[in-house]
Design an enzyme around this catalytic site. Structure first.
Site, PDB file in Angstrom:
ATOM      1  N   ASP A  24      42.748  45.207  36.988  1.00 43.36           N
ATOM      2  CA  ASP A  24      43.258  45.395  38.343  1.00 43.36           C
ATOM      3  C   ASP A  24      44.739  45.763  38.302  1.00 43.36           C
ATOM      4  OD1 ASP A  24      40.779  44.879  39.442  1.00 43.36           O
ATOM      5  OD2 ASP A  24      41.147  42.731  39.608  1.00 43.36           O
TER       6      ASP A  24
ATOM      7  N   GLN B  87      41.265  34.065  45.824  1.00 44.91           N
ATOM      8  CA  GLN B  87      39.818  33.877  45.899  1.00 44.91           C
ATOM      9  C   GLN B  87      39.516  32.416  46.199  1.00 44.91           C
ATOM     10  OE1 GLN B  87      38.521  35.650  42.152  1.00 44.91           O
ATOM     11  NE2 GLN B  87      37.747  37.391  43.319  1.00 44.91           N
TER      12      GLN B  87
ATOM     13  N   HIS C 263      28.706  52.275  49.509  1.00 38.48           N
ATOM     14  CA  HIS C 263      28.063  51.883  50.776  1.00 38.48           C
ATOM     15  C   HIS C 263      28.102  53.108  51.684  1.00 38.48           C
ATOM     16  CE1 HIS C 263      27.694  48.599  54.134  1.00 38.48           C
ATOM     17  NE2 HIS C 263      26.837  49.589  54.297  1.00 38.48           N
ATOM     18  N   ASP C 264      26.990  53.844  51.702  1.00 37.49           N
ATOM     19  CA  ASP C 264      26.930  55.082  52.474  1.00 37.49           C
ATOM     20  C   ASP C 264      25.463  55.410  52.711  1.00 37.49           C
ATOM     21  OD1 ASP C 264      27.618  57.668  53.601  1.00 37.49           O
ATOM     22  OD2 ASP C 264      29.467  57.572  52.422  1.00 37.49           O
ATOM     23  N   ILE C 265      25.185  56.567  53.260  1.00 37.55           N
ATOM     24  CA  ILE C 265      23.794  56.953  53.475  1.00 37.55           C
ATOM     25  C   ILE C 265      23.103  57.117  52.122  1.00 37.55           C
ATOM     26  CG2 ILE C 265      24.298  58.037  55.691  1.00 37.55           C
ATOM     27  CD1 ILE C 265      24.119  60.756  54.273  1.00 37.55           C
ATOM     28  N   PRO C 266      21.785  56.939  52.056  1.00 37.10           N
ATOM     29  CA  PRO C 266      21.084  56.925  50.772  1.00 37.10           C
ATOM     30  C   PRO C 266      21.340  58.138  49.895  1.00 37.10           C
ATOM     31  CG  PRO C 266      19.637  56.097  52.485  1.00 37.10           C
ATOM     32  CD  PRO C 266      20.877  56.578  53.177  1.00 37.10           C
TER      33      PRO C 266
ATOM     34  N   ASP D  20      33.455  49.437  39.570  1.00 37.08           N
ATOM     35  CA  ASP D  20      33.320  48.553  40.730  1.00 37.08           C
ATOM     36  C   ASP D  20      33.883  49.239  41.972  1.00 37.08           C
ATOM     37  OD1 ASP D  20      32.825  46.306  42.278  1.00 37.08           O
ATOM     38  OD2 ASP D  20      34.727  45.352  41.741  1.00 37.08           O
ATOM     39  N   LEU D  21      33.097  50.180  42.504  1.00 39.20           N
ATOM     40  CA  LEU D  21      33.517  50.921  43.703  1.00 39.20           C
ATOM     41  C   LEU D  21      32.737  50.505  44.940  1.00 39.20           C
ATOM     42  CD1 LEU D  21      34.032  54.518  42.256  1.00 39.20           C
ATOM     43  CD2 LEU D  21      35.662  52.635  42.434  1.00 39.20           C
TER      44      LEU D  21
ATOM     45  N   GLY E 239      40.128  38.370  35.776  1.00 38.78           N
ATOM     46  CA  GLY E 239      41.252  39.294  35.781  1.00 38.78           C
ATOM     47  C   GLY E 239      42.551  38.633  35.404  1.00 38.78           C
TER      48      GLY E 239
END
Length: 237
Positions: A12, A194, A64-67, A60-61, A214
């Site tokens: 990170d 966290q 999250h979007d349309i299929p 690690d992105l 990390g």
């Protein structure tokens, strides 16, 4: 599993120079996490350099979007020899199924190893009250389990969840369903931002397959010594 494979080092940092210097210093580490800030700054070339150093990249992105869009991103990641990648389980069954199918097809087409696909359940920075404000009716543990079921049934290999959901997800989704756990802080490290955290030995004892660590390692005066200290804790447990 070799304990060295269980520890995922979160790079990170903001630049390729910093990331590669850490990867080189952590000569015994096998898996390195490349997240949004670093990937946005340096791009896919960083993946190739990490692989040349003998590291396995965990991208690690949190897609999250349309299929169709997520499937295309997964194909691109597979062509880059990404070892593991994340997508938000809240994207739904159709999106995750498309991602799983894309990974299988790209692996068959290229002959490369299929990346491990992980559904992100509930971010470790969130607690019950934040979930309610977002609009989720369930508490953290129940929401994480619901999304884990959905990820499993969509063909994903496992999930990312906080240490406190490890046991219930392993029990309900099966021992072969992978659990990757951030929020890991050795007893000698500060909690920082966290909230739902646990020590490495505790998390492994509850059934975690991989631990994302990390700053307790990368921010230590000697990252290599800190890595070995965590490794010793896992081997003792």
């Amino acid at each position: 599993m070799d304990p060295k494979e269980r520890i995922i080092i979160a790079l990170d940092v903001g630049t390729k120079h910093e990331a590669l210097a850490l990867a080189e210093a952590l000569k015994d580490a096998r898996v390195v996490k490349i997240g949004m800030e670093l990937f946005t700054a340096e791009g896919p070339a960083l993946l190739e350099e990490a692989i040349r150093m003998g590291k396995k990249p965990f991208l690690d992105l949190k897609y999250h979007d349309i299929p169709n869009t997520v499937a295309g991103a997964v194909r691109a990641a597979a062509r880059k020899d990404v070892h593991m990648l994340t997508l938000h389980a809240a994207g739904g069954e159709e999106m995750m199924t498309a991602a799983s199918r894309a990974a299988q097809e790209e692996s068959a087409r290229t002959g490369k190893q299929r990346p491990i696909l992980l559904g992100v359940t509930v971010l470790t920075s969130l607690k019950d009250e934040e979930l309610r404000r977002i609009g989720f009716a369930h508490a953290v543990a129940e929401q994480a389990l619901r999304l884990a079921f959905l990820a499993r049934d969509s063909g994903l290999d496992g999930v990312v969840c906080s240490p406190h959901e490890i046991e219930i997800i392993k029990r309900e989704c099966g021992g072969d369903f992978l659990v990757v756990t951030p929020g890991i802080r050795p007893a000698w490290a500060a909690a920082q931002d966290q909230k739902r955290i646990m020590t490495p030995a505790e998390a492994i004892g509850k059934g975690a397959d991989y631990l994302v660590i990390g700053r307790p390692i990368t921010g230590a005066p000697s990252p290599h010594e800190a890595f070995l200290r965590v490794l010793a804790e896992l081997e003792e447990s």
